[in-house]
Scaffold this active site. Structure first.
Site, PDB file in Angstrom:
ATOM      1  N   ARG A 175       0.192  -1.700  -0.353  1.00 54.49           N
ATOM      2  CA  ARG A 175       0.068   0.298   0.006  1.00 54.49           C
ATOM      3  C   ARG A 175       0.587   1.000  -0.124  1.00 54.49           C
ATOM      4  O   ARG A 175       0.522   2.312  -0.531  1.00 54.49           O
ATOM      5  CB  ARG A 175      -0.827   0.174   0.980  1.00 54.49           C
ATOM      6  CG  ARG A 175      -2.548  -0.870   1.316  1.00 54.49           C
ATOM      7  CD  ARG A 175      -2.801  -1.203   2.335  1.00 54.49           C
ATOM      8  NE  ARG A 175      -4.046  -0.044   2.617  1.00 54.49           N
ATOM      9  CZ  ARG A 175      -4.920   0.686   3.311  1.00 54.49           C
ATOM     10  NH1 ARG A 175      -4.190  -0.094   4.646  1.00 54.49           N
ATOM     11  NH2 ARG A 175      -5.084   1.578   2.986  1.00 54.49           N
ATOM     12  N   CYS A 233      -1.617   6.038   8.749  1.00 54.05           N
ATOM     13  CA  CYS A 233      -1.788   4.415   8.442  1.00 54.05           C
ATOM     14  C   CYS A 233      -2.676   5.299   7.093  1.00 54.05           C
ATOM     15  O   CYS A 233      -2.606   6.546   6.482  1.00 54.05           O
ATOM     16  CB  CYS A 233      -2.486   3.942   8.560  1.00 54.05           C
ATOM     17  SG  CYS A 233      -3.558   4.177  10.353  1.00 54.05           S
TER      18      CYS A 233
END
Length: 274
Positions: A175, A233
């Site tokens: 990611r 995050c």
């Protein structure tokens, strides 16, 4: 005082407010919810704390899990029995990802004694400790939310920190690199951020690595005296886990609560890949 507590120590802790913070991203796709897991069995006396409803404001311009208001968080914690002078223990399944968000949010709003059950519910059951399906409404608490107990970053501050200090991206490497993005509309990372997946903070049993091991990990990524550290995050949940791991390592760190889901709300903010 360690922010962690073992299953054995929690069982012997006496007066303590216990919050079950189990959470499933897959619940929206028909998978089990944290509430259903709680109903199947939980630590006796624990109250269920809903990450979406109790530890975050509704998703929107602030990201997917923005910081709740002091008023709404105070009411949620009082409903769950949180008291100002009594220890709070929080747990999830095993790796403390969701529990760390509860730890961080309680600390941010001024509760000084919050512990994360190291190894979570799995550690509790593996220790042979009792589990119940009975749900009791805890006596109403008296917790007063006072914001500012933990450092936070705005989007601009996070972008600057990635250049002047150390901004850790707590998501999985693929990611971070922008190879896949299963949740947010754009893949990639804040330019200058360093990838530090939270999965590497714990062992296969879900328990945190030793403080020395964590310190070695983070110093290897650039954390050192005089360098400001922050973490983000996807939506400020796993990054809270990163902040907890950094605290165990003796490294203070700020949290960008809105994280990537907030970063993307402004299309002029830069995106890096690779």
């Amino acid at each position: 005082m360690s922010p962690l507590i073992t299953a054995a120590d929690l069982a012997d802790a006496g007066e303590v407010t216990v919050l079950d913070v189990r959470f499933r991203l897959t619940a929206s796709a028909g998978g089990p919810t944290g509430a259903s897991l709680y109903a199947e069995g939980h630590i006796p006396g624990a109250a269920f704390c809903d990450l979406d409803a109790d530890l975050a404001a509704p998703p929107g311009s602030g990201g997917r899990h923005p910081l709740p208001s002091a008023e709404s968080f105070e009411e949620a914690m009082r409903r769950l029995g949180v008291r100002a002078g009594r220890m709070v223990a929080v747990y999830d399944d095993a790796d403390s990802t969701a529990a760390a968000r509860a730890w961080w949010t309680l600390r941010y709003f001024g509760h000084s004694d919050v512990r994360v059950l190291d190894g979570g519910f799995r550690a509790w059951t593996e220790a042979g400790l009792s589990v119940t399906r009975e749900t009791e409404q805890p006596p109403r608490g008296d917790f007063t939310a006072r914001p500012g107990g933990m450092p936070i970053l705005t989007a601009d501050e996070a972008g600057s920190l990635a250049k002047t200090g150390l901004l850790l991206d707590a998501r999985a490497a693929e990611r971070y690199r922008g190879e896949v993005e299963p949740i947010d509309p754009v893949a990639g990372h804040v330019p200058g951020a360093v990838n530090a997946p939270t999965a590497a903070n714990v062992g296969p049993d879900g328990r945190f690595l030793t403080s020395a091991s964590l310190r070695s990990r983070f110093t290897g990524l650039g954390a050192r005296e005089g360098v400001e550290v922050g973490a983000y995050c996807g939506s400020g949940v796993t990054a809270a886990h990163e902040v907890l791991a950094l605290e165990l390592a003796g490294i203070p760190a700020a949290l960008y609560v809105g994280s990537w889901s907030h970063w993307l709300t402004d299309p002029t903010r830069p995106v890096a890949t690779g």
